[in-house]
Scaffold this motif. Structure first.
Motif, PDB file in Angstrom:
ATOM      1  N   GLU A 185      27.074  58.936  93.887  1.00  0.00           N
ATOM      2  CA  GLU A 185      28.281  58.949  93.054  1.00  0.00           C
ATOM      3  C   GLU A 185      27.929  58.917  91.570  1.00  0.00           C
ATOM      4  O   GLU A 185      28.571  59.571  90.751  1.00  0.00           O
ATOM      5  CB  GLU A 185      29.181  57.765  93.405  1.00  0.00           C
ATOM      6  N   ALA A 189      28.997  61.712  88.866  1.00  0.00           N
ATOM      7  CA  ALA A 189      29.718  61.363  87.644  1.00  0.00           C
ATOM      8  C   ALA A 189      29.017  61.966  86.426  1.00  0.00           C
ATOM      9  O   ALA A 189      29.667  62.467  85.500  1.00  0.00           O
ATOM     10  CB  ALA A 189      29.808  59.848  87.507  1.00  0.00           C
ATOM     11  N   SER A 192      29.914  65.628  86.094  1.00  0.00           N
ATOM     12  CA  SER A 192      31.266  65.836  85.581  1.00  0.00           C
ATOM     13  C   SER A 192      31.359  65.543  84.088  1.00  0.00           C
ATOM     14  O   SER A 192      32.066  66.235  83.353  1.00  0.00           O
ATOM     15  CB  SER A 192      32.247  64.943  86.355  1.00  0.00           C
ATOM     16  N   THR A 204      27.249  69.684  91.680  1.00  0.00           N
ATOM     17  CA  THR A 204      28.022  68.987  92.701  1.00  0.00           C
ATOM     18  C   THR A 204      27.770  69.598  94.078  1.00  0.00           C
ATOM     19  O   THR A 204      27.634  68.880  95.077  1.00  0.00           O
ATOM     20  CB  THR A 204      29.521  69.045  92.361  1.00  0.00           C
ATOM     21  N   GLU A 222      33.781  60.133  97.103  1.00  0.00           N
ATOM     22  CA  GLU A 222      35.037  60.430  96.441  1.00  0.00           C
ATOM     23  C   GLU A 222      34.948  61.679  95.570  1.00  0.00           C
ATOM     24  O   GLU A 222      35.907  62.439  95.466  1.00  0.00           O
ATOM     25  CB  GLU A 222      35.456  59.234  95.578  1.00  0.00           C
ATOM     26  N   ARG A 223      33.794  61.907  94.917  1.00  0.00           N
ATOM     27  CA  ARG A 223      33.666  63.012  93.967  1.00  0.00           C
ATOM     28  C   ARG A 223      33.150  64.296  94.609  1.00  0.00           C
ATOM     29  O   ARG A 223      33.149  65.342  93.967  1.00  0.00           O
ATOM     30  CB  ARG A 223      32.715  62.624  92.829  1.00  0.00           C
TER      31      ARG A 223
END
Length: 483
Positions: A185, A189, A192, A204, A222-223
């Protein structure tokens, strides 16, 4: 100061500013190509100019990625750099390289926000040097990180930022391979927050692929994207040239994420252990269209030569004692002199026996004898026994096979050309299971001894079809991949 920074700093001290900047541009091109050999760079005739770039970078393998302009700056003053950023065109995705170290007292947050808003990457000399020549236990991953930043980085990066970036990506990659959420994660992050959207999606996709290949559930991230995305070439390069991953289940899942076409588009030449692991898994997963079987230069070492897959420019080869098998997308891509050679044709009786042993149903055949030639095409399975014998007798003793069309167990017609030793699927846009095409081609075009068959099936399982009785070998008993 490492060698990259030292060489650029030395060039900067030259008395003639034109020669100084010309040398710096040459050094930059050299180091950029070390990051990614496919980057194309063009030097301009300008230096220290506000609007005109010093270098233009292009990625010819990616039509969706626009050129990126590089601006060299002799100043390290944050206000001056900020002023320049506002004057540059954001659509050119500028890279502003300050040829020195940014002053520690400046407002980094303000300059970072300004650069991000203008789709600009700001580097000082120490950051560029760290990016292109930083130490890493995994050189392939370091190249992937550097290429990702050069392609799509935005914002401000100094030497410490690049080091933190490399640690975060290294940790995130390892975490994704192990199915560990927190580190993965954190890396997602970073993608992004630091990269332009197109490049962020690529990174990603890369991390998501590693996560899925670990067997961890996609919903736990989640991402991560909720559907598979295609790996870009740099990511595939990392998988093939990075540290060895001996986990067969990992590669089975990777083989379901990519295709033979993806691998053929991969530009680097490699025969790494990871490529061997991938092909071991891909043989029972991928489809193929065309292959050629040519004599090998290692024929004299038939008992000791390694049996390995090698990736070249647009081709995938399997090197074995006595022959080289090459996989391509089109027959025209078999451009080597060996592939264009005219080979000695086999006798009809010999081919007939092999067809039966390999479970191939004959559909069409072309026979030659001296100046005589006869071609026949009929219903599948109609060419056997008396009919084949009558065709042969019509040309007399010594009848040879020039080409034939047959149906392997998958049921898709394959044309086997014995004069060029190529096998191609009909119709041209069709495909057959990779393992099926490889095995039938090798055994129709080459004369393997029993010992050679036994060695071959340890690397390319035959699925039970060989030319020597008693050699039965299916795919190795790897555990089924987790859902």
């Amino acid at each position: 100061m490492n060698a990259v920074a030292s060489s650029i700093a030395e060039a900067l001290e030259a008395d003639d500013p034109y020669r100084s900047f010309a040398e710096i541009k040459r050094l930059l091109e050299q180091h950029l190509r070390q990051i990614n050999p496919q980057i194309r760079t063009r030097r301009t005739g300008y230096y220290n100019h506000t609007h005109m770039p010093d270098l233009v970078m292009r990625w010819p393998h990616d039509d969706d990625l626009s050129d990126r302009y590089v601006y060299l700056r002799s100043t390290t003053d944050a206000d001056e750099l900020g002023f320049d950023i506002t004057r540059l065109a954001g659509q050119d995705r500028p890279i502003v390289l300050a040829l020195g170290a940014l002053r520690p007292s400046f407002d980094a947050h303000t300059l970072d926000s300004l650069a991000t808003d203008h789709h600009t990457l700001v580097l000082d000399l120490a950051a560029f040097a760290e990016l292109t020549a930083g130490e890493s236990a995994d050189a392939a991953l370091r190249r992937l990180i550097a290429n990702t930043v050069i392609e799509g980085g935005q914002g401000l990066l100094d030497e410490h930022s690049v080091s933190r970036l490399a640690r975060a990506m290294t940790t995130g990659t390892q975490a994704a391979r192990r199915g560990e959420r927190e580190g993965t994660e954190d890396a997602l992050a970073f993608a992004s927050d630091t990269l332009s959207p197109p490049i962020a999606r690529r990174l990603t996709a890369f991390l998501g692929t590693l996560w899925r290949a670990s067997g961890a559930p996609v919903a736990a991230l989640e991402r991560a994207p909720r559907y598979p995305q295609q790996l870009d070439e740099s990511s595939l390069d990392y998988l093939l040239e990075g540290q060895e991953i001996p986990d067969g289940n990992f590669w089975s899942r990777i083989a379901r994420e990519i295709t033979l076409t993806d691998l053929l588009q991969h530009g680097r030449v490699t025969a790494t252990e990871n490529l061997q692991h991938l092909m071991r898994a891909a043989l029972s997963t991928w489809n193929a269209r065309v292959c050629g079987v040519a004599p090998s230069s290692v024929a004299a070492r038939r008992d000791v030569a390694p049996l390995r897959w090698t990736k070249g420019e647009g081709v995938l080869s399997f090197d074995a004692p006595g022959f080289v098998l090459t996989l391509v997308q089109k027959v025209d891509h078999l451009t080597s002199s060996a592939a264009r050679a005219a080979y000695e044709l086999p006798a009809l009786d010999e081919v007939g026996n092999r067809l039966q042993l390999l479970g191939l149903s004959l559909k069409a055949i072309t026979l030659v004898n001296g100046g005589g030639k006869v071609a026949y095409e009929g219903e599948v399975g109609a060419l056997h026994g008396d009919r084949l014998r009558h065709l042969s007798e019509s040309l007399g003793p010594g009848t040879l096979v020039k080409n034939l069309e047959a149906l392997p167990p998958s049921g898709v017609p394959v044309r086997y050309n014995f004069s060029t030793r190529t096998a191609s699927v009909k119709p041209p846009r069709g495909s057959v299971p990779l393992l099926e095409l490889v095995n039938t081609s090798i055994r129709l075009f080459t004369d393997l001894s029993r010992a050679e068959e036994e060695r071959l099936v340890e690397v390319i399982p035959s699925g039970g079809r060989t030319l020597h009785a008693g050699i039965e070998h299916d795919m190795p008993g790897a555990e089924s991949p987790a859902d």
